[in-house]
Design a protein around this motif. Structure first.
Motif, short mmCIF file in Angstrom:
data_model
loop_
_atom_site.label_atom_id
_atom_site.label_comp_id
_atom_site.label_asym_id
_atom_site.label_seq_id
_atom_site.Cartn_x
_atom_site.Cartn_y
_atom_site.Cartn_z
N GLU A 1 0.84 -1.20 0.00
CA GLU A 1 0.00 0.00 0.00
C GLU A 1 0.88 1.25 0.00
O GLU A 1 0.60 2.22 -0.74
CB GLU A 1 -0.91 -0.02 1.23
N SER B 1 -1.38 -1.64 -5.53
CA SER B 1 -2.69 -1.63 -4.86
C SER B 1 -3.33 -3.01 -4.93
O SER B 1 -3.88 -3.49 -3.93
CB SER B 1 -3.61 -0.59 -5.50
N SER C 1 -8.69 0.05 2.70
CA SER C 1 -9.47 0.98 1.87
C SER C 1 -8.59 1.82 0.96
O SER C 1 -8.96 2.09 -0.19
CB SER C 1 -10.33 1.89 2.75
N GLN C 2 -7.42 2.25 1.44
CA GLN C 2 -6.61 3.19 0.68
C GLN C 2 -6.22 2.68 -0.70
O GLN C 2 -6.25 3.46 -1.66
CB GLN C 2 -5.37 3.59 1.49
N HIS D 1 -7.95 1.02 -2.73
CA HIS D 1 -9.10 1.29 -3.59
C HIS D 1 -9.13 2.77 -4.00
O HIS D 1 -9.42 3.10 -5.14
CB HIS D 1 -10.41 0.92 -2.89
N PHE D 2 -8.79 3.65 -3.04
CA PHE D 2 -8.79 5.08 -3.35
C PHE D 2 -7.66 5.43 -4.31
O PHE D 2 -7.83 6.30 -5.17
CB PHE D 2 -8.72 5.91 -2.07
N GLU E 1 -14.48 2.08 -7.39
CA GLU E 1 -13.39 1.87 -6.44
C GLU E 1 -13.60 2.66 -5.16
O GLU E 1 -13.30 2.17 -4.07
CB GLU E 1 -12.04 2.25 -7.07
N GLY F 1 -13.73 1.03 -1.41
CA GLY F 1 -12.94 1.53 -0.29
C GLY F 1 -13.81 1.94 0.88
O GLY F 1 -13.51 1.63 2.04
N ASN G 1 -15.13 -0.96 2.88
CA ASN G 1 -14.16 -1.49 3.83
C ASN G 1 -14.07 -0.65 5.09
O ASN G 1 -13.81 -1.17 6.17
CB ASN G 1 -12.78 -1.61 3.19
N ASP H 1 -14.94 6.39 6.31
CA ASP H 1 -14.37 7.25 5.27
C ASP H 1 -15.55 7.90 4.55
O ASP H 1 -16.15 7.34 3.66
CB ASP H 1 -13.53 6.43 4.28
#
Length: 189
Positions: free
Chosen positions: A56, A76, A87-88, A90-91, A109, A113, A116, A120
């Motif tokens: 990540e 990713s 989650s990150q 996906h971001f 996406e 995120g 998860n 957020d």
């Protein structure tokens, strides 16, 4: 100090340095933040190549420092394969799709995120997207008026992304063309 063999700490430092580079650093400090981010991500991966957060953090460096969309997607994907609850990544993937003008995939996406990590909030992402759209429009204005824009940005891609964003915001074709023809007011670093 921290344990120099603690891979998760190196991953955290790498991600933080990558964010500092893109969000808060001065033009003079960008290279130093990027070097730190790369060094810490590499060390995290060396210490624990199966740590999802290490991948990540490497995705963060690729996304926020090198603008290497292929590596962003690969790292990713590796992070998510090791820990699907992150989650990150996906971001980061959403950011790549955004820059490629693939808005439906970007939204998907973001949803993954957020699924998860429901905390957020979409409002934060919406605000970030507004800022990105404003910056994109400024970059287009700068490019159209002959001002040098950041390396790594494709003018055609920027124009297409900005047009898509402005259309999604409900602007008419006339309004979009007027915005694109308005000269930049400031230099874009």
């Amino acid at each position: 100090g921290f344990d120099p063999n603690y891979a998760l700490a190196h991953a955290g430092l790498a991600s933080a340095a990558a964010r500092m580079r893109i969000r808060f650093s001065t033009a003079e400090d960008r290279a130093a933040w990027l070097e730190m981010a790369k060094r810490e991500a590499d060390e995290a991966l060396r210490l624990d190549p199966d740590l999802a957060e290490a991948h990540e953090s490497r995705a963060a460096v690729a996304r926020e420092g090198e603008f290497d969309w292929g590596m962003t997607m690969d790292e990713s994907a590796r992070a998510l394969a090791l820990n699907p609850s992150l989650s990150q990544p996906h971001f980061f993937r959403a950011g790549v799709f955004y820059h490629l003008g693939l808005m439906e995939r970007a939204v998907r996406e973001i949803g993954l995120g957020q699924a998860n990590h429901p905390l957020d909030r979409i409002e934060a992402l919406t605000e970030q997207n507004k800022q990105m759209a404003q910056r994109t429009v400024e970059m287009i204005r700068a490019a159209l008026s002959g001002v040098r824009v950041e390396e790594g940005y494709d003018r055609t891609l920027i124009e297409r992304s900005a047009t898509d964003l402005l259309k999604a915001a409900g602007l008419s074709e006339t309004e979009i063309q007027q915005i694109l023809r308005t000269p930049a007011k400031t230099h874009i670093p």
